[in-house]
Design a protein around this motif. Structure first.
Motif, mmCIF file in Angstrom:
data_model
loop_
_atom_site.group_PDB
_atom_site.id
_atom_site.type_symbol
_atom_site.label_atom_id
_atom_site.label_comp_id
_atom_site.label_asym_id
_atom_site.label_seq_id
_atom_site.Cartn_x
_atom_site.Cartn_y
_atom_site.Cartn_z
ATOM 1 N N VAL A 164 18.845 -36.418 -48.638
ATOM 2 C CA VAL A 164 17.789 -35.966 -49.826
ATOM 3 C C VAL A 164 16.793 -36.982 -50.280
ATOM 4 C CG1 VAL A 164 18.098 -35.859 -52.440
ATOM 5 C CG2 VAL A 164 20.130 -35.213 -50.982
ATOM 6 N N LEU A 165 15.696 -36.444 -50.165
ATOM 7 C CA LEU A 165 14.453 -37.113 -50.618
ATOM 8 C C LEU A 165 14.537 -37.231 -52.287
ATOM 9 C CD1 LEU A 165 11.758 -38.448 -49.809
ATOM 10 C CD2 LEU A 165 10.681 -36.077 -50.329
ATOM 11 N N VAL A 166 14.518 -38.456 -52.666
ATOM 12 C CA VAL A 166 14.512 -38.839 -54.316
ATOM 13 C C VAL A 166 13.267 -39.025 -54.718
ATOM 14 C CG1 VAL A 166 15.505 -40.105 -56.123
ATOM 15 C CG2 VAL A 166 16.977 -39.386 -54.061
ATOM 16 N N LEU A 167 12.443 -38.193 -55.419
ATOM 17 C CA LEU A 167 11.127 -38.753 -55.883
ATOM 18 C C LEU A 167 11.315 -39.273 -57.209
ATOM 19 C CD1 LEU A 167 8.937 -35.452 -55.372
ATOM 20 C CD2 LEU A 167 9.727 -37.329 -53.608
ATOM 21 N N GLY A 179 28.230 -40.012 -49.909
ATOM 22 C CA GLY A 179 28.373 -39.887 -48.525
ATOM 23 C C GLY A 179 26.876 -39.040 -48.053
ATOM 24 N N LEU A 180 26.166 -39.045 -48.873
ATOM 25 C CA LEU A 180 24.936 -38.260 -48.262
ATOM 26 C C LEU A 180 23.774 -39.466 -48.211
ATOM 27 C CD1 LEU A 180 26.276 -35.993 -49.938
ATOM 28 C CD2 LEU A 180 23.926 -35.307 -50.396
ATOM 29 N N ASP A 237 10.298 -35.263 -43.662
ATOM 30 C CA ASP A 237 10.810 -34.970 -42.181
ATOM 31 C C ASP A 237 12.361 -35.183 -42.148
ATOM 32 O OD1 ASP A 237 10.549 -34.488 -39.524
ATOM 33 O OD2 ASP A 237 10.894 -36.747 -39.147
ATOM 34 N N GLY A 238 13.051 -34.203 -41.950
ATOM 35 C CA GLY A 238 14.431 -34.170 -41.771
ATOM 36 C C GLY A 238 15.407 -34.179 -43.076
ATOM 37 N N VAL A 239 14.687 -33.549 -44.080
ATOM 38 C CA VAL A 239 15.161 -33.683 -45.422
ATOM 39 C C VAL A 239 15.847 -32.387 -45.668
ATOM 40 C CG1 VAL A 239 14.636 -33.564 -47.948
ATOM 41 C CG2 VAL A 239 13.936 -35.607 -46.418
ATOM 42 N N ASP A 240 17.142 -32.292 -46.299
ATOM 43 C CA ASP A 240 17.732 -30.881 -46.486
ATOM 44 C C ASP A 240 17.606 -30.698 -48.041
ATOM 45 O OD1 ASP A 240 20.163 -32.409 -44.597
ATOM 46 O OD2 ASP A 240 19.159 -30.818 -43.977
ATOM 47 N N GLY A 241 17.413 -31.587 -49.086
ATOM 48 C CA GLY A 241 17.520 -31.415 -50.634
ATOM 49 C C GLY A 241 16.439 -32.355 -51.142
ATOM 50 N N VAL A 242 15.943 -32.083 -52.172
ATOM 51 C CA VAL A 242 14.832 -32.907 -52.845
ATOM 52 C C VAL A 242 15.359 -33.004 -54.447
ATOM 53 C CG1 VAL A 242 12.540 -32.944 -53.675
ATOM 54 C CG2 VAL A 242 13.155 -32.004 -51.387
ATOM 55 N N TYR A 243 15.214 -34.226 -54.826
ATOM 56 C CA TYR A 243 15.197 -34.506 -56.112
ATOM 57 C C TYR A 243 13.832 -34.561 -56.809
ATOM 58 C CZ TYR A 243 16.046 -36.580 -60.849
ATOM 59 O OH TYR A 243 16.088 -37.017 -62.035
ATOM 60 N N ALA A 298 9.573 -27.622 -44.180
ATOM 61 C CA ALA A 298 10.452 -28.586 -43.618
ATOM 62 C C ALA A 298 11.963 -28.229 -43.533
ATOM 63 C CB ALA A 298 10.001 -29.801 -44.537
ATOM 64 N N ASP A 299 11.992 -26.715 -44.163
ATOM 65 C CA ASP A 299 13.403 -26.028 -43.903
ATOM 66 C C ASP A 299 14.331 -26.847 -45.243
ATOM 67 O OD1 ASP A 299 12.701 -24.272 -42.349
ATOM 68 O OD2 ASP A 299 13.386 -25.631 -40.680
ATOM 69 N N VAL A 300 13.765 -27.384 -46.189
ATOM 70 C CA VAL A 300 14.430 -28.036 -47.203
ATOM 71 C C VAL A 300 15.128 -26.612 -47.841
ATOM 72 C CG1 VAL A 300 14.371 -28.785 -49.527
ATOM 73 C CG2 VAL A 300 12.887 -29.868 -47.959
ATOM 74 N N ARG A 301 16.768 -27.082 -48.178
ATOM 75 C CA ARG A 301 17.591 -26.230 -48.770
ATOM 76 C C ARG A 301 17.857 -25.940 -50.091
ATOM 77 N NH1 ARG A 301 21.837 -27.671 -43.826
ATOM 78 N NH2 ARG A 301 20.595 -26.697 -42.123
#
Length: 284
Positions: free
Chosen positions: A8-11, A29-30, A57-63, A87-90
């Protein structure tokens, strides 16, 4: 539960909620990447798309925390979401504001929410918190000379702890499928007037804290004059305080409990936690 989110990318990684979200995700665990313009693990600048692409890069989720304090940012959010799709964020959990979907068109809360809802490449959750309790313990709405001065009259607001916002955000990222397409209105346990806030803080600190109403235009001009926010951000301050003063402040919703399974923090409990370490906020 099978979670498709691993990283997760936490902005706003150094902000009031982001600084809490990242470690909570790691405890669950993330992998969490706290991102900000400076003093964070990952450099992220809303005015520099190159930093955004690298951060994703390589991120699945974003805050997602929009650039603040700004009034117009929907186009920047849209461009960032384009990069997130590439980037295929889900999943994206977006920190908006109370009644963001009803905000005047002079500010971009509504537009940013709409931009996110229109996306189909990933799921999303929208968080709409009321005023955060931390406002009273820092320089946002400081208590000066034992006086809390805000143009809110007798209006009430269900103030919410940033820790409760962070806890909800984490749950939406841990199990995005359960929260996809949802909008959560995050509040505290009760709606309080600013006079009640002052008396609650006073009771906890043992100081005679009082509330003083003030002309809204005068207050907005004074806040802008301090340089704490840019001049154009005055429209946001005006809208938020006018909403409370006219009886349209947030009311308890139960969403914090619904998502986390625990009751939100009361103002008294927050004050007991915050003010021993923020005593200078009361002394002026």
């Amino acid at each position: 539960m099978t979670n498709s989110i691993k990283t997760v990318l936490v902005l706003g990684g150094t902000g009031r909620t982001g600084v809490l979200v990242a470690p909570l995700l790691r405890e669950r665990g993330l992998t969490a990447r706290a991102a900000a313009r400076s003093n964070a693990e990952v450099r992220f600048d809303w005015d520099d798309p190159a930093t955004q692409r690298a951060a994703l890069d390589g991120v699945d989720g974003v805050y997602l925390v929009a650039p603040v304090p700004r009034v117009r940012y929907a186009q920047q959010v849209a461009a960032f979401l384009d990069l997130a799709e590439e980037a295929d964020v889900r999943h994206v959990t977006y920190l908006s504001t109370y009644r963001g979907e009803q905000a005047p068109e002079t500010m971009d809360f509504r537009a940013a929410e709409a931009e996110l809802r229109d996306r189909t490449a990933f799921t999303h959750t929208i968080l709409q918190p009321g005023w955060v309790m931390q406002n009273f313990a820092d320089h946002h709405v400081p208590i000066i000379d034992d006086t809390l001065t805000v143009p809110a009259g007798a209006g009430a607001e269900a103030f919410v702890d940033a820790a409760d916002i962070a806890a909800v955000a984490v749950e939406t990222l841990i199990d995005p499928a359960a929260h996809a397409g949802r909008r959560y209105v995050l509040t505290g346990t009760e709606a309080l007037t600013f006079d009640q806030v002052a008396r609650t803080i006073g009771a906890v600190t043992g100081r005679p804290v009082t509330y003083q109403d003030i002309d809204r235009d005068t207050w907005v001009r004074a806040v802008v004059a301090t340089g704490f926010v840019p001049a154009d951000y005055g429209v946001v301050l005006d809208w938020q305080t006018a909403s409370i003063a006219t009886g349209n402040g947030s009311r308890p919703t139960g969403d914090v409990h619904r998502v986390t399974g625990r009751q939100p923090t009361s103002l008294a409990d927050f004050a007991r936690r915050a003010f021993p370490a923020a005593e200078d906020a009361l002394t002026g």
